[in-house]
Design an enzyme around this catalytic site. Structure first.
Site, PDB file in Angstrom:
ATOM      1  N   GLU A   1       0.809  -1.213   0.000  1.00 46.83           N
ATOM      2  CA  GLU A   1       0.000   0.000   0.000  1.00 46.83           C
ATOM      3  C   GLU A   1       0.849   1.272   0.000  1.00 46.83           C
ATOM      4  O   GLU A   1       0.780   2.092   0.910  1.00 46.83           O
ATOM      5  CB  GLU A   1      -0.982  -0.034   1.171  1.00 46.83           C
ATOM      6  CG  GLU A   1      -1.955  -1.175   0.966  1.00 46.83           C
ATOM      7  CD  GLU A   1      -3.036  -1.308   2.012  1.00 46.83           C
ATOM      8  OE1 GLU A   1      -2.734  -1.098   3.187  1.00 46.83           O
ATOM      9  OE2 GLU A   1      -4.165  -1.655   1.643  1.00 46.83           O
ATOM     10  N   GLU A  53      -3.986 -10.712   0.315  1.00 47.75           N
ATOM     11  CA  GLU A  53      -4.805 -10.652   1.530  1.00 47.75           C
ATOM     12  C   GLU A  53      -6.218 -11.056   1.138  1.00 47.75           C
ATOM     13  O   GLU A  53      -6.745 -10.600   0.125  1.00 47.75           O
ATOM     14  CB  GLU A  53      -4.830  -9.227   2.110  1.00 47.75           C
ATOM     15  CG  GLU A  53      -3.487  -8.770   2.634  1.00 47.75           C
ATOM     16  CD  GLU A  53      -3.473  -7.336   3.170  1.00 47.75           C
ATOM     17  OE1 GLU A  53      -4.515  -6.843   3.626  1.00 47.75           O
ATOM     18  OE2 GLU A  53      -2.386  -6.716   3.113  1.00 47.75           O
TER      19      GLU A  53
HETATM   20  C1  GAL Z   1      -5.046  -4.029   4.111  1.00 46.61           C
HETATM   21  C2  GAL Z   1      -3.655  -3.779   4.612  1.00 46.61           C
HETATM   22  C3  GAL Z   1      -3.372  -4.499   5.892  1.00 46.61           C
HETATM   23  C4  GAL Z   1      -4.509  -4.283   6.858  1.00 46.61           C
HETATM   24  C5  GAL Z   1      -5.782  -4.752   6.259  1.00 46.61           C
HETATM   25  C6  GAL Z   1      -6.971  -4.519   7.135  1.00 46.61           C
HETATM   26  O1  GAL Z   1      -5.435  -3.022   3.274  1.00 46.61           O
HETATM   27  O2  GAL Z   1      -2.700  -4.159   3.671  1.00 46.61           O
HETATM   28  O3  GAL Z   1      -2.170  -4.022   6.417  1.00 46.61           O
HETATM   29  O4  GAL Z   1      -4.609  -2.938   7.130  1.00 46.61           O
HETATM   30  O5  GAL Z   1      -6.030  -4.036   5.092  1.00 46.61           O
HETATM   31  O6  GAL Z   1      -6.867  -5.079   8.374  1.00 46.61           O
END
Ligand code: GAL
Length: 957
Positions: free
Chosen positions: A416, A485
């Site tokens: 990010e 993620e």
């Molecule tokens: C993503 C980010 C993580 C965390 C997650 C939400 O956007 O990469 O570090 O913030 O969202 O928990």
């Protein structure tokens, strides 16, 4: 005008550059004499930096009145200052490269001896992690300045060192520096010297650096070892047949055992010069993208991963070695095969363990500038030439440090940080330095400088479209696809894990992903009366914070597994077992590179949870990725509900997986339950006291509620549609909770419209509705009984236009608190919800009411047991209540109400009352992942529709 401003030290605002650092090199074990400078240091925190002492670096400075602090440490965890949590926003103004004056300083000092024999030799001082910036003096001589918190820095200590004498190391750590703009990861802000500090002799003619390239040709089974080391270096690896071999020419090693996350074969290698020997563990593997697929050793791999932060509830970013090992072994036992080191290179020990235990690693650079999204990405360091050096430097330091680890299969540029030229430059540099590993970065949406197409939180629908090749642009379509993620594990959830895994199994280019995230970052605290709880954002008086968004892991802060980890283990299980419906079992080996030798398949047949037969299934050894079907044995048919269960387990210990580990489990029903007749025959009687009697039950006529069952005070089952919102109800762009509360689902009222006798049945009709509106639910309860049991069939019809799903659909009752033990036949052992039920099996289970609770750090709905045929709540004397579902109910029991659960902010807010509150439901709204990602699948949304719930109650003496 004459400028008088002295300003902050220039290095703090120099776009994240280190001062005086030596070129980065590999982290290896060596026989060069090394001093660990970890231990108890002297420490002084100056929250106001103008008050930090001048000249504290002088060897004779008197630090006797300073505090003592362990190093490594995150100082706020030791009573100095306080932790602070923000997700995206910087906790300082976006004013790069400047920092506000409110920038605490932590001064550190330690005195140590250095052997006299070190005299005349070169020495380096190494910091493995300093958050965020450290200015370093040795014996009063300034060595330089560190930036890049989670990356190593080395300084030449030769000139300042005093062998044979006491030496004084002084480090001034600034909580914020320009580098902080590059470190906006979603986690606690925890300054400190949080990784080891070491002093190492660097012998002349030693191993300044080493780069091991160990490839594997899967067609020939030959390994190739090529080692870049100083001229004249020699290699010794007895198991590879290398004895004092030259380092500079490639060595072909036929018949080598390749390394993979599934079979992590490692070979010891010594790289020596006349003055130094470095010891490495070599794994032979070749990572390649072939025809748009990410392969290792010629096979497509599937990433069953988690995002791992370094976190400890008492120590912050310092995680003791034994905790890290236990943590990675816990992952192994839950079939996690991949780790993304979100969002920075971890302690070097993690890579050694990942090599040894077997994990595919995405090693991620310490770079995130997410807070610039708050200002429209204006001035983003990832695209500003003034920050280019710092960005490149960070990439270099990661790649150089970790390049020798076979576990690392992808380099990640960071997280990010928007897009920009500096990221592209980092990718270019890494590719030229290490052509053996592809590049990952999720933020490069167009895939201009990355080798895999990576996304976060894409819905299953979108993943499926990507799997089908329906995404619009050609560039991305040609790349392997991963979810760096997915499935945000915040609070109760995530739902839909099984759905994602099916997509990864179905579409070859969808190569899996990494659940967000491994651990809840809750900080252990105690109430005044000594009860322990875990704190989150805002609990330390931060003026800017993001609450419990930092509590989103598969394990609790103390690393006990949450129910989501059991779910993940079932979904990631490497052996899939499926009943084909025609008396056969299909067995699939989901390993990419390993056969199923050493796996046994036990079966068991159980009638209402009581084993009646068992045996072992003969399954031919299955090659990697292969499947077969085998016939089931002849099965007994006892006169009760009977289930056949097959379990695949390991016979011998493997890396991180002890013998007896479950690799797969499946169940099929052999015989359904004989129908449980609803109680009937008793007649309703009106008593002189005005109460109504039906079999063992007593009702009061005003509200039509059950008050007693035999001797047991049962407070009437009544309609309940509320649940204490889970994080996935509370958060996200359009939280359901807001709509639920606006409607008033958390404050329903009940009005008895009718109470009548209809044949043998007592019938009540109740209108259940919130204040302020005209939406309602009409509940018709039909009660019947025999001499011992009371039956209820409740039919619920929504009145009006319902545009929101219901939190839950069921009835709530309560019993005296002494009924604290539960036994049930149904789904267990853990909690389960519509879209998170892969880990349950149908069996007979027992637990206390207290054990049925899941202590989510932020209290919320939990503990539901699914598909319960019957449950008994019992007092210590064995008496109690038996609940029988017609045919099943969703069951939960707790010592507080949903409303109390809803009001609680920490686990210690929950105080046991005098009753046990029992919910018997038809269903609840699915869990989904809406706190960050998609909500439940349409089929698991609990639309307000008519429903019927039926169960009976019997008092057990
Ligand atoms: C993503 C980010 C993580 C965390 C997650 C939400 O956007 O990469 O570090 O913030 O969202 O928990």
């Amino acid at each position: 005008m004459t400028t008088l401003m002295a300003g902050t030290p220039a290095y703090l605002t120099d776009f994240g550059r280190c001062v005086g650092a030596l070129p980065p090199r590999a982290a290896v074990r060596t026989d060069a004499p090394t001093l660990e400078l970890t231990g108890t240091w002297r420490f002084l925190l100056s929250p106001d930096p103008t008050r930090a002492p001048d000249g504290f670096w002088a060897p004779d400075f008197d630090d006797a009145h300073w505090a003592q602090l362990p190093v490594p440490s995150s100082w706020p965890m030791h009573g100095h200052g306080a932790p602070a949590y923000t997700n995206i926003r910087y906790p300082f103004p976006v004013d790069p490269p400047y920092l506000p004056a409110e920038n605490p300083i932590g001064d550190h000092r330690v005195t140590f001896g250095v052997p006299a024999q070190w005299a005349g030799q070169r020495a380096v001082l190494r910091f493995d992690g300093v958050d965020s910036c450290g200015r370093v003096w040795l014996n009063g001589v300034e060595l330089g300045v560190t930036q890049g918190s989670r990356l190593p820095v080395e300084f030449d200590a030769t000139a300042a060192l005093r062998p044979g004498e006491h030496n004084v190391l002084a480090v001034r750590v600034h909580q914020w520096s320009a580098g902080s703009y590059l470190e906006d990861q979603d986690m606690w802000w925890l300054p400190g010297i949080f990784r080891p500090v070491t002093l190492q002799l660097r012998p002349a003619g030693g191993i300044a650096d080493v780069f091991v390239h160990a490839g594997f040709d899967h067609r020939t089974g030959t390994g190739t070892l090529r080692v870049q080391a100083p001229p004249g270096a020699r290699l010794t690896a007895p198991e590879l047949g290398l004895r004092d071999a030259p380092a500079d020419s490639p060595h072909a090693i036929p018949g080598v055992r390749p390394w993979s996350a599934e079979s992590p074969a490692l070979y010891d290698l010594a790289v020596s010069t006349a003055t130094e020997t470095a010891r490495l563990r070599v794994g032979f593997r070749t990572v390649a993208i072939v025809d748009g697929l990410l392969t290792v050793n010629g096979r497509r791999i599937q990433l069953r991963g988690v995002n791992r932060h370094e976190f400890h509830p008492d120590l912050g970013r310092v995680v003791p070695a034994e905790v890290v090992r236990a943590e990675l072994e816990l992952m192994k036992r839950h079939h996690v095969n991949a780790i993304r080191t979100s969002h920075y290179p971890p302690h070097p020990q993690v890579l050694e363990l990942a090599d040894e235990l077997g994990f595919w690693l995405i090693d991620e650079c310490d770079l995130e500038t997410h807070g610039f999204s708050e200002v429209g990405w204006r001035g983003n360091p990832a695209d500003d030439p003034r920050w280019r050096d710092a960005c490149l430097d960070r990439m270099r330091r990661m790649v150089e440090r970790d390049k020798n680890h076979p576990c690392v299969i992808l380099w990640s540029l960071g997280n990010e940080a928007g897009t920009g030229a500096n990221l592209a430059a980092m990718a270019d540099w890494a590719r030229s330095r290490d052509p053996g590993r592809p590049i990952h970065y999720e933020g490069d949406g167009d895939c201009r400088y990355v080798d895999v197409y990576s996304r976060m939180y894409a819905s299953p629908e979108e993943v499926e479209a990507i799997g089908r090749g329906e995404n619009p642009d050609q560039a991305r379509r040609a790349l392997p696809f991963i979810l760096c993620e997915y499935a945000h594990a915040m609070g109760n959830g995530p739902g839909r894990l099984a759905e994602y895994e099916r997509l990864f199994d179905t579409y070859p280019r969808c190569q899996g992903g990494f659940v967000w995230e491994w651990i809840d970052h809750g900080i252990r605290r105690r109430t005044a009366d000594g009860r322990e709880y875990f704190a989150y954002g805002g609990d330390f008086g931060e003026s800017l914070h993001d609450g419990n968004f930092v509590i989103d892991g598969l394990v609790f802060p103390d690393r006990t597994p949450s129910p989501a980890l059991a779910e993940l283990a079932a979904v990631y299980a490497p052996v899939r077992l499926e009943f084909t419906g025609d008396g056969r079992l299909r067995v699939s080996n989901r390993y990419a590179l390993r056969d199923l030798a050493g796996v046994r398949f036990d079966w068991q047949c159980a009638a209402e949870g009581e084993p009646v037969a068992h045996g072992v299934l003969a399954v031919p050894e299955l090659a990697a990725g292969a499947a077969t079907t085998v016939p089931l044995p002849p099965l007994p048919e006892p006169p009760a509900e009977t289930w056949f269960t097959v379990t695949a387990t390991t016979v011998a210990d493997g890396p991180g997986l002890p013998a007896g580990s479950v690799l797969g489990l499946a169940q099929t029903q052999v015989r359904p339950a004989p129908p449980a007749p609803r109680p009937a025959g008793a007649r309703v009687r009106r008593e002189a006291d005005g109460l109504l009697r039906l079999g063992p039950a007593v009702f009061e006529p005003r509200y039509g509620r059950l008050v007693r069952l035999g001797e047991l005070e049962v407070a009437g089952p009544r309609l309940d549609v509320w649940r204490a919102p889970i994080d996935n109800d509370r958060l996200g762009p359009d939280p359901l909770e807001r709509r639920w509360r606006a409607l008033g689902l958390d404050r329903m009222t009940h009005r008895l419209r009718e109470l009548a006798i209809d044949g043998d049945e007592l019938v009540s009709v109740t209108r259940v509705a919130p204040a302020g509106g005209d939406l309602a639910l009409l509940v018709t309860c039909r009660w019947s009984a025999d001499a011992d049991s009371l039956g209820l069939t409740a039919t619920v019809v929504p009145l009006g236009e319902w545009s929101v799903p219901l939190p839950r659909a069921g009835m709530r009752l309560s019993v005296p608190g002494r009924l604290g033990e539960v036994e049930w036949f149904g789904g267990g052992p853990g909690e389960a919800y519509a879209d998170s039920r892969a880990a349950v099996r149908i069996d007979r289970f027992a637990a206390s009411v207290d054990e049925l609770q899941t202590p989510y750090v932020y209290p919320q709905e939990n503990g539901n047991r699914t598909a319960v045929r019957w449950a008994r709540l019992r007092a210590p004397d064995g008496s109690g209540l038996r609940i029988t579902g017609h045919p099943t109910v969703e069951f939960s029991a707790r010592r507080w109400s949903s409303e109390q659960l809803d009001r609680a902010r920490h686990t210690t807010d929950l105080v046991a009352g005098e009753r046990v509150v029992v919910n018997l439901d038809v269903a609840q709204q699915g869990l989904g992942s809406a706190a960050c990602g998609p909500g439940p699948a349409p089929g698991d949304v609990l639309a307000a529709r008519p429903f019927t719930l039926s169960f009976s109650l019997r008092m057990e003496p």
